[in-house]
Scaffold this active site. Structure first.
Site, PDB file in Angstrom:
ATOM      1  N   ASP A 132       0.837  -1.221   0.000  1.00 41.75           N
ATOM      2  CA  ASP A 132       0.000   0.000   0.000  1.00 41.75           C
ATOM      3  C   ASP A 132       0.868   1.265   0.000  1.00 41.75           C
ATOM      4  OD1 ASP A 132       0.978  -0.156   2.620  1.00 41.75           O
ATOM      5  OD2 ASP A 132      -0.965   0.154   3.586  1.00 41.75           O
ATOM      6  N   GLU A 133       2.181   1.099   0.261  1.00 39.18           N
ATOM      7  CA  GLU A 133       3.043   2.287   0.370  1.00 39.18           C
ATOM      8  C   GLU A 133       3.198   3.011  -0.964  1.00 39.18           C
ATOM      9  OE1 GLU A 133       6.435   1.804   2.944  1.00 39.18           O
ATOM     10  OE2 GLU A 133       5.480   0.141   3.992  1.00 39.18           O
ATOM     11  N   LYS A 160       8.809  -0.180  -5.564  1.00 36.53           N
ATOM     12  CA  LYS A 160       7.644  -1.080  -5.689  1.00 36.53           C
ATOM     13  C   LYS A 160       6.638  -0.484  -6.682  1.00 36.53           C
ATOM     14  CE  LYS A 160       6.864  -4.431  -3.768  1.00 36.53           C
ATOM     15  NZ  LYS A 160       7.231  -5.847  -4.058  1.00 36.53           N
ATOM     16  N   ARG A 287      12.262   9.173  11.024  1.00 33.33           N
ATOM     17  CA  ARG A 287      12.681   8.650   9.709  1.00 33.33           C
ATOM     18  C   ARG A 287      12.448   9.750   8.671  1.00 33.33           C
ATOM     19  NH1 ARG A 287       9.181   3.564   7.829  1.00 33.33           N
ATOM     20  NH2 ARG A 287      10.759   2.317   8.861  1.00 33.33           N
ATOM     21  N   HIS A 290       8.970  10.295   6.422  1.00 32.50           N
ATOM     22  CA  HIS A 290       8.093   9.331   7.111  1.00 32.50           C
ATOM     23  C   HIS A 290       6.624   9.553   6.733  1.00 32.50           C
ATOM     24  CE1 HIS A 290       7.661   7.177  11.277  1.00 32.50           C
ATOM     25  NE2 HIS A 290       6.962   6.576  10.328  1.00 32.50           N
TER      26      HIS A 290
HETATM   27  P1  NAD Z   1      11.306 -10.114   3.361  1.00 31.47           P
HETATM   28  O1  NAD Z   1      12.336  -9.044   3.290  1.00 31.47           O
HETATM   29  O2  NAD Z   1      11.020 -10.792   4.648  1.00 31.47           O
HETATM   30  O3  NAD Z   1      11.673 -11.273   2.311  1.00 31.47           O
HETATM   31  C1  NAD Z   1      12.134 -11.011   1.022  1.00 31.47           C
HETATM   32  C2  NAD Z   1      12.702 -12.305   0.451  1.00 31.47           C
HETATM   33  O4  NAD Z   1      13.168 -12.032  -0.878  1.00 31.47           O
HETATM   34  C3  NAD Z   1      13.888 -12.854   1.241  1.00 31.47           C
HETATM   35  O5  NAD Z   1      13.743 -14.243   1.430  1.00 31.47           O
HETATM   36  C4  NAD Z   1      15.086 -12.544   0.351  1.00 31.47           C
HETATM   37  O6  NAD Z   1      16.147 -13.487   0.488  1.00 31.47           O
HETATM   38  C5  NAD Z   1      14.471 -12.595  -1.031  1.00 31.47           C
HETATM   39  N1  NAD Z   1      15.216 -11.782  -2.008  1.00 31.47           N
HETATM   40  C6  NAD Z   1      15.627 -10.495  -1.848  1.00 31.47           C
HETATM   41  N2  NAD Z   1      16.312 -10.102  -2.946  1.00 31.47           N
HETATM   42  C7  NAD Z   1      16.304 -11.156  -3.810  1.00 31.47           C
HETATM   43  C8  NAD Z   1      16.817 -11.354  -5.110  1.00 31.47           C
HETATM   44  N3  NAD Z   1      17.509 -10.398  -5.744  1.00 31.47           N
HETATM   45  N4  NAD Z   1      16.616 -12.550  -5.712  1.00 31.47           N
HETATM   46  C9  NAD Z   1      15.923 -13.525  -5.075  1.00 31.47           C
HETATM   47  N5  NAD Z   1      15.438 -13.400  -3.834  1.00 31.47           N
HETATM   48  C10 NAD Z   1      15.616 -12.226  -3.214  1.00 31.47           C
HETATM   49  O7  NAD Z   1       9.993  -9.452   2.736  1.00 31.47           O
HETATM   50  P2  NAD Z   1       8.460  -9.666   3.117  1.00 31.47           P
HETATM   51  O8  NAD Z   1       8.113  -8.770   4.215  1.00 31.47           O
HETATM   52  O9  NAD Z   1       8.197 -11.121   3.229  1.00 31.47           O
HETATM   53  O10 NAD Z   1       7.786  -9.087   1.789  1.00 31.47           O
HETATM   54  C11 NAD Z   1       7.527  -9.923   0.676  1.00 31.47           C
HETATM   55  C12 NAD Z   1       6.859  -9.112  -0.412  1.00 31.47           C
HETATM   56  O11 NAD Z   1       5.654  -8.551   0.083  1.00 31.47           O
HETATM   57  C13 NAD Z   1       7.704  -7.939  -0.908  1.00 31.47           C
HETATM   58  O12 NAD Z   1       7.523  -7.832  -2.295  1.00 31.47           O
HETATM   59  C14 NAD Z   1       7.112  -6.736  -0.188  1.00 31.47           C
HETATM   60  O13 NAD Z   1       7.276  -5.564  -0.956  1.00 31.47           O
HETATM   61  C15 NAD Z   1       5.646  -7.141  -0.101  1.00 31.47           C
HETATM   62  N6  NAD Z   1       4.914  -6.567   1.043  1.00 31.47           N
HETATM   63  C16 NAD Z   1       5.397  -6.665   2.316  1.00 31.47           C
HETATM   64  C17 NAD Z   1       4.651  -6.155   3.368  1.00 31.47           C
HETATM   65  C18 NAD Z   1       5.116  -6.267   4.801  1.00 31.47           C
HETATM   66  O14 NAD Z   1       4.491  -5.695   5.703  1.00 31.47           O
HETATM   67  N7  NAD Z   1       6.177  -7.004   5.096  1.00 31.47           N
HETATM   68  C19 NAD Z   1       3.429  -5.521   3.120  1.00 31.47           C
HETATM   69  C20 NAD Z   1       2.974  -5.443   1.803  1.00 31.47           C
HETATM   70  C21 NAD Z   1       3.718  -5.985   0.772  1.00 31.47           C
HETATM   71  P1  TYD Z   2       8.081  -0.666   9.646  1.00 30.55           P
HETATM   72  O1  TYD Z   2       7.806  -1.912  10.408  1.00 30.55           O
HETATM   73  O2  TYD Z   2       9.483  -0.363   9.242  1.00 30.55           O
HETATM   74  O3  TYD Z   2       7.093  -0.669   8.390  1.00 30.55           O
HETATM   75  P2  TYD Z   2       6.779   0.508   7.309  1.00 30.55           P
HETATM   76  O4  TYD Z   2       7.787   1.561   7.426  1.00 30.55           O
HETATM   77  O5  TYD Z   2       6.894  -0.237   6.026  1.00 30.55           O
HETATM   78  O6  TYD Z   2       5.390   0.968   7.614  1.00 30.55           O
HETATM   79  O7  TYD Z   2       7.562   0.570  10.514  1.00 30.55           O
HETATM   80  C1  TYD Z   2       6.229   0.662  10.961  1.00 30.55           C
HETATM   81  C2  TYD Z   2       6.073   1.991  11.644  1.00 30.55           C
HETATM   82  O8  TYD Z   2       6.882   1.991  12.837  1.00 30.55           O
HETATM   83  C3  TYD Z   2       6.545   3.159  10.819  1.00 30.55           C
HETATM   84  O9  TYD Z   2       5.705   4.290  11.064  1.00 30.55           O
HETATM   85  C4  TYD Z   2       7.945   3.449  11.347  1.00 30.55           C
HETATM   86  C5  TYD Z   2       7.848   3.058  12.803  1.00 30.55           C
HETATM   87  N1  TYD Z   2       9.106   2.551  13.406  1.00 30.55           N
HETATM   88  C6  TYD Z   2       9.592   3.105  14.595  1.00 30.55           C
HETATM   89  O10 TYD Z   2       8.972   4.024  15.172  1.00 30.55           O
HETATM   90  N2  TYD Z   2      10.760   2.642  15.105  1.00 30.55           N
HETATM   91  C7  TYD Z   2      11.462   1.641  14.485  1.00 30.55           C
HETATM   92  O11 TYD Z   2      12.564   1.262  15.016  1.00 30.55           O
HETATM   93  C8  TYD Z   2      10.951   1.065  13.290  1.00 30.55           C
HETATM   94  C9  TYD Z   2      11.694  -0.037  12.585  1.00 30.55           C
HETATM   95  C10 TYD Z   2       9.768   1.549  12.785  1.00 30.55           C
END
Ligand code: NAD
Ligand code: TYD
Length: 348
Positions: A132-133, A160, A287, A290
């Site tokens: 959603d970012e 993204k 950040r 932010h």
């Molecule tokens: P993560 O960082 O935990 O995992 C990413 C994975 O991708 C890792 O296993 C890493 O080894 C692999 N990777 C990174 N670069 C690579 C490359 N060049 N080739 C092959 N593998 C590679 O991420 P996540 O939180 O599990 O997110 C997964 C997806 O979901 C991402 O596309 C992210 O943008 C999206 N997403 C995440 C969130 C969230 O809150 N975490 C929310 C919305 C969407």
């Molecule tokens: P994060 O988990 O990094 O996710 P995103 O930036 O993708 O939303 O952060 C969630 C929220 O928490 C964001 O507003 C930033 C804040 N945050 C802190 O206040 N302290 C921290 O050390 C981190 C990692 C995030």
């Protein structure tokens, strides 16, 4: 047998998606392609690593020749693309790494998929997982819908957004069958302790300061990771080609309120006196760039595909805390080595 390539399957969300598909669909063969960066961890999948319908492939999506060969060998019917650099703070210190994996890597996958099927895409699917970012930030009111304009503010969200545009462009230009989902902040087991919730759980366990950025009045919409995996399964099978679906938790929290709830639950679980963990809260430098608030209108996926979150935030958070407390070895393994250098640099 349908061949499904899941990229980034050793990461946080990817590992939940891989497990769900391997267990639920024995008639599919699931290939998990992951470079095993700092965020990728095969321990996340040790319970299914010997499943007959599962293969792990170590490899980097930015290596074009390797990816082209992989597609010509395996002829994957579908791709669920999660591999990415995913942490906003890291994108601020090293934006190019995000362009390489998130933009170029996605392009290389799109090209390989297109070439592999020579534009004959019947029963094929490229499913791109996004965030959603890409929509930028909301003020105090309003929700992101699927038609909200893209307005990314961090190098992570810009990369993204760029990858989303390329996926859509390949659909328009070459007829590549795609679907995109844009999801809100996930939490749950196996999340690397650089993101807010697991970082703070780890710090509370170790009685370390909880670094809240700025005044803590930033809002995020939190979704339990297993509910995201269920939504991905649904969109993979029932989503309309060429569509975007927003996925969210109907669950907005200001960071500081979330951190207080986390502290209360941790005190109870660790048998600490009430208020002990809250004393660790430390306001630190904000950040840069932010985003104030993210909140998803998930009514399209709810109305069209019948999806909704299965757990409340309190339940999900409790399950998450319990998992981290029962898996201190996992935490220990991922926080040794390079993690220490990262932490030092990020939090001084
Ligand atoms: P993560 O960082 O935990 O995992 C990413 C994975 O991708 C890792 O296993 C890493 O080894 C692999 N990777 C990174 N670069 C690579 C490359 N060049 N080739 C092959 N593998 C590679 O991420 P996540 O939180 O599990 O997110 C997964 C997806 O979901 C991402 O596309 C992210 O943008 C999206 N997403 C995440 C969130 C969230 O809150 N975490 C929310 C919305 C969407
Ligand atoms: P994060 O988990 O990094 O996710 P995103 O930036 O993708 O939303 O952060 C969630 C929220 O928490 C964001 O507003 C930033 C804040 N945050 C802190 O206040 N302290 C921290 O050390 C981190 C990692 C995030």
């Amino acid at each position: 047998m349908k061949k499904v390539l899941i990229t980034g399957g050793a990461g946080f969300i990817g590992s939940h998606v891989v497990r769900l598909f391997v267990e639920k669909y024995p008639e599919y063969h699931i290939y998990n392609l992951d470079a095993l960066t700092y965020a990728g961890n095969l321990e996340n999948l040790s319970d299914i690593e010997n499943a007959p319908n599962y293969t792990f492939i170590k490899g980097d999506i930015t290596e074009e020749n390797f990816i082209n060969e992989l597609f010509s060998t395996h002829k994957f019917d579908s791709v669920i693309h999660l591999a990415a650099e995913s942490h906003v703070d890291r994108s601020i210190t090293d934006p190019l790494a995000f362009v390489k994996t998130n933009v170029i890597g996605t392009m290389i996958l799109l090209n390989a998929f297109k070439t592999c099927w020579s534009d004959n895409f019947e029963d094929k699917l490229f499913y791109h997982i996004s965030t959603d970012e890409v929509y930028g930030t909301l003020g105090e009111t309003g929700l992101f819908t699927e038609t909200t304009s893209y307005d990314p503010n961090s190098p992570y969200s810009a990369s993204k957004a760029s990858s989303d545009h390329f996926v859509r462009a390949y659909g328009e230009t070459y007829g590549l069958p795609y679907v995109i989902t844009n999801c809100s902040n996930n939490y749950g087991q196996n999340q690397f302790p650089e993101k807010l919730i697991p970082l703070f759980i780890n710090n509370i366990i170790n009685n370390k300061p909880l670094p809240v950025y700025g005044d803590g009045n930033y809002t995020r919409d939190w979704l339990y990771v297993k509910d995201h995996a269920i939504a991905i399964d649904l969109v993979f099978h029932k989503g309309k080609l060429g569509e975007t679906y927003n996925i969210g938790g109907f669950n907005e929290w200001k960071n500081i309120d979330l951190v207080r709830l986390l502290c209360q639950q941790m005190d109870a679980k660790l048998n600490r006196v009430e208020g002990a963990s809250e004393k660790l809260i430390t306001y630190v430098k904000d950040r840069p760039g932010h985003d104030l608030r993210y909140a998803i209108d998930a009514s399209k996926i709810k109305n069209e595909l019948g999806w909704k979150p299965s757990v409340t935030f309190e339940e999900g958070l409790e399950k998450t805390i319990k998992w981290y407390l029962c898996n201190e070895n996992w935490l220990h393994n991922v926080t040794s080595g390079a993690y220490k250098t990262y932490y030092q640099k990020q939090y001084n």
